[in-house]
Design a protein around this motif. Sequence first.
Motif, short mmCIF file in Angstrom:
data_model
loop_
_atom_site.label_atom_id
_atom_site.label_comp_id
_atom_site.label_asym_id
_atom_site.label_seq_id
_atom_site.Cartn_x
_atom_site.Cartn_y
_atom_site.Cartn_z
N GLY A 34 45.48 15.70 -36.94
CA GLY A 34 46.04 15.91 -35.62
C GLY A 34 47.37 16.61 -35.63
N TRP A 35 47.91 16.75 -34.42
CA TRP A 35 49.17 17.44 -34.20
C TRP A 35 50.11 16.54 -33.40
CZ3 TRP A 35 50.22 22.00 -36.50
CH2 TRP A 35 49.15 22.72 -37.01
N TYR A 36 51.34 16.56 -33.81
CA TYR A 36 52.42 15.88 -33.12
C TYR A 36 53.53 16.89 -32.92
CZ TYR A 36 50.02 11.56 -34.38
OH TYR A 36 49.09 10.56 -34.50
N THR A 89 58.01 23.63 -25.87
CA THR A 89 58.87 24.03 -26.98
C THR A 89 59.19 22.83 -27.86
OG1 THR A 89 59.86 25.87 -25.77
CG2 THR A 89 61.14 24.94 -27.59
N ALA A 90 58.90 22.96 -29.16
CA ALA A 90 59.10 21.86 -30.09
C ALA A 90 58.71 22.31 -31.49
CB ALA A 90 58.26 20.65 -29.70
N VAL A 91 59.04 21.48 -32.46
CA VAL A 91 58.47 21.64 -33.79
C VAL A 91 57.17 20.85 -33.82
CG1 VAL A 91 58.76 21.25 -36.26
CG2 VAL A 91 60.74 21.92 -34.85
N TYR A 92 56.11 21.52 -34.21
CA TYR A 92 54.78 20.92 -34.24
C TYR A 92 54.44 20.55 -35.68
CZ TYR A 92 53.93 22.08 -29.39
OH TYR A 92 53.99 22.13 -28.00
N TYR A 93 54.03 19.30 -35.86
CA TYR A 93 53.69 18.78 -37.18
C TYR A 93 52.21 18.41 -37.22
CZ TYR A 93 58.74 18.09 -37.62
OH TYR A 93 60.10 18.27 -37.68
N CYS A 94 51.57 18.74 -38.32
CA CYS A 94 50.20 18.29 -38.49
C CYS A 94 50.21 17.01 -39.32
CB CYS A 94 49.32 19.35 -39.14
SG CYS A 94 49.81 19.89 -40.77
N ARG A 95 49.19 16.22 -39.10
CA ARG A 95 49.05 14.93 -39.76
C ARG A 95 47.60 14.73 -40.16
NH1 ARG A 95 49.22 9.02 -36.81
NH2 ARG A 95 49.40 7.73 -38.69
N ALA A 96 47.41 14.11 -41.31
CA ALA A 96 46.07 13.79 -41.77
C ALA A 96 46.09 12.43 -42.43
CB ALA A 96 45.56 14.85 -42.74
N THR A 97 45.10 11.61 -42.13
CA THR A 97 45.10 10.25 -42.67
C THR A 97 43.77 9.92 -43.33
OG1 THR A 97 44.22 9.14 -40.70
CG2 THR A 97 46.59 9.53 -40.76
N THR A 98 43.86 9.05 -44.32
CA THR A 98 42.68 8.41 -44.88
C THR A 98 42.80 6.92 -44.57
OG1 THR A 98 43.69 7.93 -47.02
CG2 THR A 98 42.71 10.11 -46.74
N SER A 99 41.96 6.11 -45.17
CA SER A 99 42.04 4.67 -44.92
C SER A 99 43.29 4.05 -45.54
CB SER A 99 40.78 3.98 -45.46
OG SER A 99 40.65 4.24 -46.84
N THR A 100 43.89 4.76 -46.49
CA THR A 100 45.04 4.18 -47.19
C THR A 100 46.28 5.06 -47.21
OG1 THR A 100 44.24 5.04 -49.30
CG2 THR A 100 43.57 2.79 -48.70
N ARG A 101 46.15 6.34 -46.83
CA ARG A 101 47.27 7.25 -46.94
C ARG A 101 47.49 8.01 -45.63
NH1 ARG A 101 48.74 8.46 -52.25
NH2 ARG A 101 50.59 9.35 -51.26
N ASP A 102 48.73 8.47 -45.48
CA ASP A 102 49.16 9.17 -44.28
C ASP A 102 49.97 10.38 -44.72
OD1 ASP A 102 50.78 7.98 -41.19
OD2 ASP A 102 49.90 9.91 -41.75
N TYR A 103 49.50 11.58 -44.39
CA TYR A 103 50.15 12.80 -44.83
C TYR A 103 50.67 13.60 -43.63
CZ TYR A 103 47.33 11.78 -48.99
OH TYR A 103 46.75 11.18 -50.07
N TRP A 104 51.83 14.24 -43.84
CA TRP A 104 52.42 15.08 -42.80
C TRP A 104 52.73 16.45 -43.36
CZ3 TRP A 104 53.29 13.64 -37.70
CH2 TRP A 104 53.09 12.30 -37.40
N GLY A 105 52.56 17.48 -42.51
CA GLY A 105 52.95 18.82 -42.87
C GLY A 105 54.42 19.04 -42.59
#
Length: 114
Positions: A34-36, A89-105
């Motif tokens: 997703g995107w935040y 207007t903002a900084v857009y961050y992508c995010r990806a998760t598994t059942s145990t981990r959380d990753y951010w761009g």
Amino acid sequence: VQLQASGGGLVQPGGSLRLSCAASGIDFSFNLMGWYRQAPGKRRELVAVIVSGGSTNYADSVKGRFTIARDNAKNTVYLQMDSLKPEDTAVYYCRATTSTRDYWGQGTLVTVSS
């Protein structure tokens, strides 16, 4: 695992941009991608997310204007942004998760201004 976001830039109100976020260094699929975004002086907020089955969720402020999609084979998530407004207007961050981990761009800056 690395998430590389791209596609940000300067666009006029009413314009469009397409963000991409590609994951590398993995041999599995993410549960959620997703995107935040975070505007100056504000907290980071959800923009749109998509789960592995294809269900999506959008912030009310972007419904009808933004579309999220993912390519599981490429471990890539996209955000098509149309009818952009200055308040996007903002900084857009992508995010990806598994059942145990959380990753951010690292974030990509989107500026909507005339």
